[in-house]
Design a protein around this motif. Structure first.
Motif, PDB file in Angstrom:
ATOM      1  N   ALA A  81       0.729  -1.225  -0.076  1.00  0.00           N
ATOM      2  CA  ALA A  81       0.287   0.275  -0.135  1.00  0.00           C
ATOM      3  C   ALA A  81       0.716   1.192   0.287  1.00  0.00           C
ATOM      4  N   CYS A  82       2.060   1.314   0.819  1.00  0.00           N
ATOM      5  CA  CYS A  82       2.855   2.395   0.780  1.00  0.00           C
ATOM      6  C   CYS A  82       3.588   2.655  -0.371  1.00  0.00           C
ATOM      7  N   THR A  83       3.323   1.454  -1.873  1.00  0.00           N
ATOM      8  CA  THR A  83       4.631   1.869  -3.177  1.00  0.00           C
ATOM      9  C   THR A  83       3.031   1.686  -4.247  1.00  0.00           C
ATOM     10  N   THR A  84       2.141   1.863  -4.143  1.00  0.00           N
ATOM     11  CA  THR A  84       1.177   2.337  -5.344  1.00  0.00           C
ATOM     12  C   THR A  84       0.352   3.023  -5.068  1.00  0.00           C
ATOM     13  N   PRO A  85      -0.089   3.338  -6.458  1.00  0.00           N
ATOM     14  CA  PRO A  85      -0.531   4.953  -6.336  1.00  0.00           C
ATOM     15  C   PRO A  85      -2.372   4.088  -6.528  1.00  0.00           C
ATOM     16  N   VAL A  86      -2.999   5.267  -5.684  1.00  0.00           N
ATOM     17  CA  VAL A  86      -4.402   5.084  -5.780  1.00  0.00           C
ATOM     18  C   VAL A  86      -4.876   4.957  -7.237  1.00  0.00           C
ATOM     19  N   ALA A  87      -5.507   3.986  -7.603  1.00  0.00           N
ATOM     20  CA  ALA A  87      -6.536   4.061  -9.017  1.00  0.00           C
ATOM     21  C   ALA A  87      -8.089   4.085  -9.247  1.00  0.00           C
ATOM     22  N   ASP A  88      -8.544   5.613  -9.562  1.00  0.00           N
ATOM     23  CA  ASP A  88     -10.257   4.833  -9.183  1.00  0.00           C
ATOM     24  C   ASP A  88     -10.576   4.098 -10.146  1.00  0.00           C
ATOM     25  N   GLY A  89     -11.602   3.635  -8.770  1.00  0.00           N
ATOM     26  CA  GLY A  89     -12.647   1.911  -9.205  1.00  0.00           C
ATOM     27  C   GLY A  89     -12.016   1.129  -7.949  1.00  0.00           C
ATOM     28  N   MET A  90     -10.466   0.694  -7.668  1.00  0.00           N
ATOM     29  CA  MET A  90      -9.823  -0.353  -6.988  1.00  0.00           C
ATOM     30  C   MET A  90     -10.397  -0.211  -5.935  1.00  0.00           C
ATOM     31  N   ALA A  91     -10.690  -2.117  -5.764  1.00  0.00           N
ATOM     32  CA  ALA A  91     -11.194  -2.775  -4.756  1.00  0.00           C
ATOM     33  C   ALA A  91     -10.057  -3.202  -4.445  1.00  0.00           C
ATOM     34  N   LEU A  92     -10.436  -2.622  -2.921  1.00  0.00           N
ATOM     35  CA  LEU A  92      -8.729  -3.858  -1.955  1.00  0.00           C
ATOM     36  C   LEU A  92      -9.635  -3.835  -0.977  1.00  0.00           C
ATOM     37  N   PHE A  93      -8.783  -5.341  -0.049  1.00  0.00           N
ATOM     38  CA  PHE A  93      -9.069  -5.810   1.097  1.00  0.00           C
ATOM     39  C   PHE A  93      -7.769  -6.300   2.284  1.00  0.00           C
ATOM     40  N   THR A  94      -8.245  -6.215   3.658  1.00  0.00           N
ATOM     41  CA  THR A  94      -7.458  -6.372   4.813  1.00  0.00           C
ATOM     42  C   THR A  94      -6.616  -8.023   4.503  1.00  0.00           C
ATOM     43  N   GLU A  95      -7.839  -9.065   3.930  1.00  0.00           N
ATOM     44  CA  GLU A  95      -7.641 -10.591   3.909  1.00  0.00           C
ATOM     45  C   GLU A  95      -8.006 -10.380   2.452  1.00  0.00           C
ATOM     46  N   PRO A  96      -6.758 -12.337   2.144  1.00  0.00           N
ATOM     47  CA  PRO A  96      -7.339 -12.329   0.502  1.00  0.00           C
ATOM     48  C   PRO A  96      -8.677 -12.932   0.341  1.00  0.00           C
ATOM     49  N   GLN A  97      -9.622 -12.490  -0.505  1.00  0.00           N
ATOM     50  CA  GLN A  97     -10.467 -12.876  -1.089  1.00  0.00           C
ATOM     51  C   GLN A  97     -10.187 -14.555  -1.618  1.00  0.00           C
ATOM     52  N   PRO A  98     -11.945 -14.810  -1.540  1.00  0.00           N
ATOM     53  CA  PRO A  98     -11.949 -15.991  -2.624  1.00  0.00           C
ATOM     54  C   PRO A  98     -11.892 -16.512  -4.012  1.00  0.00           C
ATOM     55  N   PRO A  99     -11.727 -16.701  -4.415  1.00  0.00           N
ATOM     56  CA  PRO A  99     -11.753 -16.689  -6.154  1.00  0.00           C
ATOM     57  C   PRO A  99     -13.287 -17.282  -6.177  1.00  0.00           C
ATOM     58  N   ILE A 100     -13.381 -16.280  -7.454  1.00  0.00           N
ATOM     59  CA  ILE A 100     -14.692 -16.247  -7.641  1.00  0.00           C
ATOM     60  C   ILE A 100     -15.259 -17.591  -8.033  1.00  0.00           C
ATOM     61  N   ASP A 101     -14.012 -18.187  -9.057  1.00  0.00           N
ATOM     62  CA  ASP A 101     -13.910 -19.872  -8.886  1.00  0.00           C
ATOM     63  C   ASP A 101     -14.047 -20.624  -7.984  1.00  0.00           C
ATOM     64  N   SER A 102     -14.519 -20.550  -7.165  1.00  0.00           N
ATOM     65  CA  SER A 102     -14.921 -20.917  -5.706  1.00  0.00           C
ATOM     66  C   SER A 102     -15.717 -20.954  -5.580  1.00  0.00           C
ATOM     67  N   GLN A 103     -16.855 -20.897  -6.069  1.00  0.00           N
ATOM     68  CA  GLN A 103     -18.142 -21.069  -5.510  1.00  0.00           C
ATOM     69  C   GLN A 103     -18.727 -22.619  -5.940  1.00  0.00           C
ATOM     70  N   PRO A 104     -20.010 -22.507  -4.756  1.00  0.00           N
ATOM     71  CA  PRO A 104     -20.241 -23.982  -5.882  1.00  0.00           C
ATOM     72  C   PRO A 104     -21.462 -23.853  -6.727  1.00  0.00           C
ATOM     73  N   MET A 105     -20.880 -24.338  -6.862  1.00  0.00           N
ATOM     74  CA  MET A 105     -21.446 -25.087  -8.232  1.00  0.00           C
ATOM     75  C   MET A 105     -22.474 -25.564  -8.409  1.00  0.00           C
ATOM     76  N   ASP A 106     -23.547 -25.067  -8.884  1.00  0.00           N
ATOM     77  CA  ASP A 106     -25.436 -24.951  -9.019  1.00  0.00           C
ATOM     78  C   ASP A 106     -25.542 -26.472  -9.866  1.00  0.00           C
ATOM     79  N   ARG A 107     -25.621 -28.003  -9.872  1.00  0.00           N
ATOM     80  CA  ARG A 107     -25.776 -29.076 -10.130  1.00  0.00           C
ATOM     81  C   ARG A 107     -26.706 -29.135 -11.015  1.00  0.00           C
ATOM     82  N   ASN A 108     -27.564 -28.290 -11.382  1.00  0.00           N
ATOM     83  CA  ASN A 108     -28.628 -28.441 -11.860  1.00  0.00           C
ATOM     84  C   ASN A 108     -28.315 -27.018 -13.372  1.00  0.00           C
ATOM     85  N   HIS A 109     -27.483 -26.586 -13.350  1.00  0.00           N
ATOM     86  CA  HIS A 109     -27.346 -25.889 -13.828  1.00  0.00           C
ATOM     87  C   HIS A 109     -25.091 -25.245 -15.107  1.00  0.00           C
ATOM     88  N   GLY A 110     -24.947 -26.253 -14.388  1.00  0.00           N
ATOM     89  CA  GLY A 110     -23.650 -26.471 -14.773  1.00  0.00           C
ATOM     90  C   GLY A 110     -22.752 -27.964 -14.952  1.00  0.00           C
TER      91      GLY A 110
END
Length: 110
Positions: A81-110
């Protein structure tokens, strides 16, 4: 509950394009050219807590050497954070976030 107090106060007025980012879902306002750390501290954000005592931490060296200000991006990578310039729209977190791909799959639609 009282709102967080800024740990950083700007001593000189800066001009420039405004940027809005989010940190753990909370909106953060900054000026183009600010470091992520400066924007977070000026807005009262808490980067993390000390592992052993729980005291707030907010960066140590402020020049990219100590690794005390790591935050995670929505893309999953961590940044200093101390050496990275801000950019409009950045989404940052204190902890790593689970990847979007790790969401449980709906067996009826996948």
């Amino acid at each position: 509950m009282e709102p967080p107090k800024a740990q950083f106060r700007r001593v000189a007025v800066r001009t420039g394009q405004l940027a809005t980012l989010s940190f753990d879902g909370a909106p953060i306002r900054a000026t183009a050219g600010d470091s992520v750390l400066a924007a977070l501290l000026e807005n009262g954000a808490l980067l993390r807590r000390l592992e052993f005592g729980g005291e707030p931490r907010a960066g140590f060296c402020l020049m990219g050497a100590c690794q005390d200000c790591w935050v995670w991006s929505a893309a999953g990578g961590r940044i200093r954070a101390c050496t990275t310039p801000v950019a409009d729209g950045m989404a940052l977190f204190t902890e790593p976030q689970p990847p979007i791909d790790s969401q449980p799959m709906d067996r009826n639609h996948g």
